[in-house]
Design an enzyme around this catalytic site. Sequence first.
Site, short mmCIF file in Angstrom:
data_model
loop_
_atom_site.label_atom_id
_atom_site.label_comp_id
_atom_site.label_asym_id
_atom_site.label_seq_id
_atom_site.Cartn_x
_atom_site.Cartn_y
_atom_site.Cartn_z
CG HIS A 360 -2.15 -0.83 1.05
ND1 HIS A 360 -3.25 -0.44 0.35
CD2 HIS A 360 -2.42 -2.09 1.50
CE1 HIS A 360 -4.16 -1.41 0.37
NE2 HIS A 360 -3.68 -2.41 1.06
CE LYS A 551 -6.14 13.83 -0.56
NZ LYS A 551 -6.45 12.58 -1.21
NE ARG A 552 -4.77 8.08 8.79
CZ ARG A 552 -4.63 7.75 10.04
NH1 ARG A 552 -4.03 8.56 10.88
NH2 ARG A 552 -5.11 6.61 10.49
CE LYS A 557 -2.58 10.55 2.36
NZ LYS A 557 -3.11 9.91 1.14
CB THR A 659 -10.53 4.73 -1.98
OG1 THR A 659 -10.31 5.09 -0.61
CG2 THR A 659 -9.80 3.43 -2.29
CE LYS A 663 -14.23 5.95 -0.21
NZ LYS A 663 -13.58 5.99 1.11
#
Length: 824
Positions: A360, A551-552, A557, A659, A663
């Site tokens: 992952h 998100k985290r 990110k 993901t 969405k």
Amino acid sequence: MSKPLTDQEKKKQISVRGLAGVENVADLKTNFNRHLHFTLVKDRNVATKRDYYFALANTVRDHLVGRWIRTQQHYYEKDPKRVYYLSLEFYMGRTLQNTMVNLALENACDEATYQVSILEIQSQAKCEEFAEKLCNILCNNLLIRIIHIDVTLSNFPQVEVADDWLRYGNPWEKARPEYMRPVHFYGRVEHTAEGVKWVDTQVVLALPYDTPVPGYRNNIVNTMRLWSAKAPCDFNLKDFNVGGYIQAVLDRNLAENISRVLYPNDNFFEGKELRLKQEYFVVAATLQDIIRRFKASKFGSTEFVRLDLSTLPDKVAIQLNDTHPALAIPELVRILVDMENLTWEKAWDIVTRTCAYTNHTVLPEALERWPVDLFQNLLPRHLEIIYEINRRHLERIGKLYPGDFDRLRRMSLIEEGDVKKINMAHLCIVGAHAVNGVARIHSEIIKNTVFKDFYDLDPQKFQNKTNGITPRRWLVMCNPGLAEVIAERIGEDYIRDLDQLKKLLDFVDDDAFIRDVAKIKQENKMKFAAHLEEQYKVQINPNSMFDVQVKRIHEYKRQLLNCLHIITLYNRIKKEPNKQWTPRTIMIGGKAAPGYHTAKMIIKLITSIGDIVNNDTVVGDRLKVIFLENYRVTLAEKVIPAADLSEQISTAGTEASGTGNMKFMLNGALTIGTMDGANVEMAEEAGEENLFIFGMRVNDVEAMDKKGYDAKSYYNSLPELKQAMDQISGGFFSPGQPDLFKDLVNMLMNHDRFKVFADYEDYIRCQENVSALYKDPKEWTKMVIHNIAGCGKFSSDRTISEYAREIWGMEPSLEKIAAPDDPR
């Protein structure tokens, strides 16, 4: 604009969500009232929302349990291959509504509980999230039954607090004490003539709790098994002295700490002994359970009728979700060799044909590397087994690449250094018959860079399985208005076959459909704006663009790139206040790992920028900044349907898949993003012209790594970037603490691995294109329709079907079994 329909009112008119349920409303009402009667506390005559919740949950559970039992009977008779999906974390979301939708009970429950809103009842259900899979695969999901972590914002960027979600009980779980299993720690290893023995261990009991996970209207109910740690025996109150009693209590607490607290472990590795205990605990309990079930084979049987373990891979598939359950490999070897007396060669053949590994992440700091000394103390037998796996592994490499000692060092399971460590990803690759990434670009990266040596050795092992999401939760449940608008055009079968969304391309230029899609989005925005005003006391312009990044919180990110855009936009509005700006409400949400200081400071920067921007009267409602506190599935189900723009802006080559991006796409948000993770495939499916793609590609990043990244050159050549950085470093956003963000500034200027400044200029330019298109609602909505139509690939049904056929050696089925009240 007229007041939007509530979800409660909307559900009355949506056929797509099974409102014409076949269940008898009178029976449901009788059962609901019966459960409510027994739920009420004796000295209290007025029912609370919690009472209603438990009464309804128990009523729905009654319908679930019969299907659960019949599923087990049905599959035990067929004796199929079983999948065991081992993961340390599942994000479940709320169970009540998911169950009602999947059993087609929602309308009947609504009628049966007319005296209280189902939405109010559901608001009491603060539980879990799990991506329910449609395919008829007998699947057990294994993890720890544990206290969750919520976060809150105070004077600090993030404060972790326990979410004691079990304090009122959990109506969905069933304790299974008859399957309790011992798990051993510490001790020593004895090599005897009779074999190897692990002795003088400390024992903790693993108590299983089963949660039913229903398929979508096929009467199949799979099982999620959670393990809770229990002390092995109660102390005898008759025989204690004070010191012994206190120590007994302390020992008991120490044993049960294993399932008392969670390490939120996402892309940030913390090598703590408790975490390793948790990982082994779930693995050891699960493997004992697997072997027991394999040997018994028949429903309700306790007799062992299948003793030849060589057929285990024909009946069992174990999927290791990331490296956290990697200890399944040496543990299965230990069971087969030490307890079942198989030869090493036979045991290893069984292990490698049974286990498969999903990777992952490619981030070095996220890969698990456990100190050898910790293993020697906690799991001494497993250390011996890992050493033997490594010896045989290196022996094979040495024969294939004689004299290549550097290759041996790179591929070893044991990393030498000041502290010898076990590389758990290497263990997974060596012990698995299949290794997959979770997006095509990610799978190529692990083959070409991170695990290139292993790919060269065993190329047939490596596969790709692009992630997916369940349209049941992430469209039908969370966005019923859009689900119905789609169903009116193409029918309801797309819920089971998301590829049918391609039919929406026929309606891209249909004015009525364009109006309907835009109307649903605006209604969702108005509802979420009201929620934000209630929760955050900020007045939101529902006609502004809802620009969302959830998100985290992590450097890769690049929430910091988003912050730089916010500051740049703020400065532009201040400079030209009379210009016609596209109004934006920018929302950023997510949690930081508890020990990740930089991530917590990023949260602090976001909230500090919001404090300045939101209180600037010159800016007004043209720009608002909100940090979504305690982001979780329940909040995601509100914000995703309301989003106009989805921020997927990680540095190319760092995001495995994502993901959330899928969405947002399914719910009618446009994506601004880099060519990273699943964004690449989203651009292929919807057309790159229908996404806002910017920034470096993977090959550009690799070239920059070779050349060297010079942040200061961008700082000196881009005036707006320089202004924004000077404001952060000078205390403009932290007037009481001018040096508050000095560590973030130093990181961005001197050692930013994720090259924020390199993509800044193109990101700002791309955001200008976003703002320009948003001013043309019709063209914006046409692009939205292209995106929704391109979502078919990203269903979890497709993902799981690929796992089944290409890794687990199974054929998924659309079979629907008989309901409990139907003849078999």
